[in-house]
Design a protein around this motif. Sequence first.
Motif, PDB file in Angstrom:
ATOM      1  N   LEU A 133       0.817  -1.217   0.000  1.00 27.09           N
ATOM      2  CA  LEU A 133       0.000   0.000   0.000  1.00 27.09           C
ATOM      3  C   LEU A 133       0.849   1.265   0.000  1.00 27.09           C
ATOM      4  CD1 LEU A 133      -2.792  -1.113   2.483  1.00 27.09           C
ATOM      5  CD2 LEU A 133      -3.057  -0.662   0.033  1.00 27.09           C
ATOM      6  N   SER A 134       2.083   1.164   0.492  1.00 24.94           N
ATOM      7  CA  SER A 134       2.942   2.352   0.527  1.00 24.94           C
ATOM      8  C   SER A 134       3.215   2.891  -0.869  1.00 24.94           C
ATOM      9  CB  SER A 134       4.264   2.037   1.239  1.00 24.94           C
ATOM     10  OG  SER A 134       5.112   1.230   0.434  1.00 24.94           O
ATOM     11  N   GLN A 135       3.158   2.041  -1.869  1.00 30.51           N
ATOM     12  CA  GLN A 135       3.309   2.509  -3.245  1.00 30.51           C
ATOM     13  C   GLN A 135       1.964   2.685  -3.933  1.00 30.51           C
ATOM     14  OE1 GLN A 135       6.472   3.517  -4.354  1.00 30.51           O
ATOM     15  NE2 GLN A 135       6.558   3.186  -2.147  1.00 30.51           N
ATOM     16  N   ALA A 136       0.994   1.864  -3.563  1.00 34.06           N
ATOM     17  CA  ALA A 136      -0.329   1.966  -4.187  1.00 34.06           C
ATOM     18  C   ALA A 136      -0.984   3.317  -3.921  1.00 34.06           C
ATOM     19  CB  ALA A 136      -1.226   0.835  -3.688  1.00 34.06           C
ATOM     20  N   GLU A 137      -0.680   3.937  -2.779  1.00 36.82           N
ATOM     21  CA  GLU A 137      -1.319   5.214  -2.460  1.00 36.82           C
ATOM     22  C   GLU A 137      -0.787   6.368  -3.304  1.00 36.82           C
ATOM     23  OE1 GLU A 137      -0.791   6.636   1.497  1.00 36.82           O
ATOM     24  OE2 GLU A 137       1.403   6.639   1.416  1.00 36.82           O
ATOM     25  N   HIS A 138       0.303   6.146  -4.024  1.00 35.68           N
ATOM     26  CA  HIS A 138       0.880   7.202  -4.852  1.00 35.68           C
ATOM     27  C   HIS A 138      -0.017   7.591  -6.019  1.00 35.68           C
ATOM     28  CE1 HIS A 138       4.859   8.266  -3.465  1.00 35.68           C
ATOM     29  NE2 HIS A 138       5.237   7.012  -3.363  1.00 35.68           N
ATOM     30  N   ASP A 139      -0.603   6.580  -6.669  1.00 33.25           N
ATOM     31  CA  ASP A 139      -1.162   6.825  -7.998  1.00 33.25           C
ATOM     32  C   ASP A 139      -2.064   5.647  -8.366  1.00 33.25           C
ATOM     33  OD1 ASP A 139      -1.456   7.030 -10.850  1.00 33.25           O
ATOM     34  OD2 ASP A 139       0.429   8.114 -10.983  1.00 33.25           O
ATOM     35  N   PRO A 140      -3.209   5.887  -8.997  1.00 32.36           N
ATOM     36  CA  PRO A 140      -4.027   4.760  -9.463  1.00 32.36           C
ATOM     37  C   PRO A 140      -3.294   3.864 -10.459  1.00 32.36           C
ATOM     38  CG  PRO A 140      -5.280   6.806  -9.542  1.00 32.36           C
ATOM     39  CD  PRO A 140      -3.857   7.187  -9.253  1.00 32.36           C
TER      40      PRO A 140
ATOM     41  N   PRO B 235      -6.132   7.751   4.217  1.00 29.72           N
ATOM     42  CA  PRO B 235      -6.687   8.993   3.662  1.00 29.72           C
ATOM     43  C   PRO B 235      -6.811   8.950   2.136  1.00 29.72           C
ATOM     44  CG  PRO B 235      -5.030   9.480   5.322  1.00 29.72           C
ATOM     45  CD  PRO B 235      -4.960   8.004   5.077  1.00 29.72           C
ATOM     46  N   LYS B 236      -5.905   8.232   1.482  1.00 32.19           N
ATOM     47  CA  LYS B 236      -5.941   8.113   0.018  1.00 32.19           C
ATOM     48  C   LYS B 236      -6.417   6.721  -0.397  1.00 32.19           C
ATOM     49  CE  LYS B 236      -2.406  11.596  -0.897  1.00 32.19           C
ATOM     50  NZ  LYS B 236      -1.173  11.939  -1.647  1.00 32.19           N
ATOM     51  N   LYS B 237      -7.436   6.233   0.297  1.00 30.87           N
ATOM     52  CA  LYS B 237      -7.867   4.855   0.058  1.00 30.87           C
ATOM     53  C   LYS B 237      -8.406   4.653  -1.356  1.00 30.87           C
ATOM     54  CE  LYS B 237     -12.525   5.345   2.071  1.00 30.87           C
ATOM     55  NZ  LYS B 237     -13.432   4.843   3.129  1.00 30.87           N
ATOM     56  N   GLU B 238      -9.060   5.668  -1.939  1.00 23.97           N
ATOM     57  CA  GLU B 238      -9.593   5.497  -3.294  1.00 23.97           C
ATOM     58  C   GLU B 238      -8.470   5.275  -4.299  1.00 23.97           C
ATOM     59  OE1 GLU B 238     -10.465   7.987  -1.301  1.00 23.97           O
ATOM     60  OE2 GLU B 238     -12.598   7.622  -0.876  1.00 23.97           O
ATOM     61  N   ILE B 239      -7.387   6.027  -4.135  1.00 22.44           N
ATOM     62  CA  ILE B 239      -6.232   5.860  -5.023  1.00 22.44           C
ATOM     63  C   ILE B 239      -5.618   4.482  -4.828  1.00 22.44           C
ATOM     64  CG2 ILE B 239      -3.883   6.662  -5.503  1.00 22.44           C
ATOM     65  CD1 ILE B 239      -4.837   9.492  -4.819  1.00 22.44           C
TER      66      ILE B 239
ATOM     67  N   GLN C 187      -6.954   1.772  -3.556  1.00 22.70           N
ATOM     68  CA  GLN C 187      -7.864   0.715  -3.994  1.00 22.70           C
ATOM     69  C   GLN C 187      -7.832   0.549  -5.513  1.00 22.70           C
ATOM     70  OE1 GLN C 187     -11.455   2.192  -2.200  1.00 22.70           O
ATOM     71  NE2 GLN C 187     -11.230   0.940  -0.357  1.00 22.70           N
ATOM     72  N   ALA C 188      -7.797   1.670  -6.228  1.00 26.01           N
ATOM     73  CA  ALA C 188      -7.740   1.598  -7.692  1.00 26.01           C
ATOM     74  C   ALA C 188      -6.439   0.957  -8.153  1.00 26.01           C
ATOM     75  CB  ALA C 188      -7.882   2.998  -8.284  1.00 26.01           C
ATOM     76  N   SER C 189      -5.343   1.314  -7.501  1.00 24.73           N
ATOM     77  CA  SER C 189      -4.047   0.735  -7.851  1.00 24.73           C
ATOM     78  C   SER C 189      -4.035  -0.772  -7.622  1.00 24.73           C
ATOM     79  CB  SER C 189      -2.943   1.397  -7.019  1.00 24.73           C
ATOM     80  OG  SER C 189      -1.736   0.673  -7.119  1.00 24.73           O
ATOM     81  N   ILE C 190      -4.484  -1.200  -6.447  1.00 27.20           N
ATOM     82  CA  ILE C 190      -4.497  -2.627  -6.124  1.00 27.20           C
ATOM     83  C   ILE C 190      -5.443  -3.381  -7.061  1.00 27.20           C
ATOM     84  CG2 ILE C 190      -5.128  -4.327  -4.371  1.00 27.20           C
ATOM     85  CD1 ILE C 190      -2.500  -2.911  -3.771  1.00 27.20           C
ATOM     86  N   ARG C 191      -6.588  -2.785  -7.340  1.00 30.86           N
ATOM     87  CA  ARG C 191      -7.571  -3.442  -8.211  1.00 30.86           C
ATOM     88  C   ARG C 191      -7.047  -3.609  -9.639  1.00 30.86           C
ATOM     89  NH1 ARG C 191     -11.322   0.367  -8.306  1.00 30.86           N
ATOM     90  NH2 ARG C 191     -10.550   1.173 -10.300  1.00 30.86           N
ATOM     91  N   ASP C 192      -6.447  -2.559 -10.179  1.00 31.08           N
ATOM     92  CA  ASP C 192      -6.089  -2.565 -11.598  1.00 31.08           C
ATOM     93  C   ASP C 192      -4.662  -3.034 -11.872  1.00 31.08           C
ATOM     94  OD1 ASP C 192      -8.617  -1.567 -12.124  1.00 31.08           O
ATOM     95  OD2 ASP C 192      -7.952   0.529 -12.117  1.00 31.08           O
ATOM     96  N   TYR C 193      -3.761  -2.779 -10.929  1.00 28.46           N
ATOM     97  CA  TYR C 193      -2.349  -3.088 -11.182  1.00 28.46           C
ATOM     98  C   TYR C 193      -1.706  -3.909 -10.070  1.00 28.46           C
ATOM     99  CZ  TYR C 193      -2.928   0.284 -14.905  1.00 28.46           C
ATOM    100  OH  TYR C 193      -3.381   0.938 -16.031  1.00 28.46           O
ATOM    101  N   GLY C 194      -2.512  -4.402  -9.154  1.00 23.78           N
ATOM    102  CA  GLY C 194      -1.995  -5.266  -8.102  1.00 23.78           C
ATOM    103  C   GLY C 194      -2.120  -6.728  -8.495  1.00 23.78           C
TER     104      GLY C 194
END
Length: 212
Positions: A37-44, A73-77, A79-86
């Motif tokens: 998550l430390s990288q996922a919160e950077h960018d979708p 705080p940046k859970k939407e970002i 979540q999108a990262s994990i969903r699409d690129y995780g």
Amino acid sequence: KKLVFGKVDIDMIAGPSEILVIADEGADPSFVAADLLSQAEHDPLASAILLTTSRSLLEEVNQELEKQCAVLPKKEIAQASIRDYGRSIVCDSISECIDFANAIAPEHLELCIGDPMAYLSGVQNAGSVFLGYYTCESIGDYFGGTNHVLPTNGTARFSSALGVDAFVKKSCFLHYSREAVIQYGHYIETMAEEEQLQAHANAVTVRLRNGK
């Protein structure tokens, strides 16, 4: 950086953040999830990949991802990262994980395993490598001393982290004696003529014919 490149040099054009964590059965799933998550919160568009030899760890990490992501705080970002690129993948061995990582060439590679030094020599392609259960990527970002400007998008296959040498300008120097030109000139003529660059060949030929 794109605007000024050509007038001055730049380090690199870096893409979305990436992390690949290799974890064994001894890894703490809460550690692994936090690091992804430390990288996922950077960018979708950021990618967060887990390679593990333990299916049970994979399942626990997925549970931790949901729990930890929900309060960010940046859970939407994230979540999108994990969903699409995780991705979470079970491999047969740590060596297979290393081979997979070398093919991906991630920006950040964590060896979240019991004996990371035993496998470090197998790592060929990674921007920065973090060794052991307690060496999270955030340490490299803020305190550990390794450079934070790293190759992304697979470019760690042929490029490196920003370093002092990136700020050093170099020139090449060459001197051939008459004897050296006589000895090797015909090789140069042949290669130039093969490329149909006759003037290149002539620059050697005149020295072979008229050299004093």
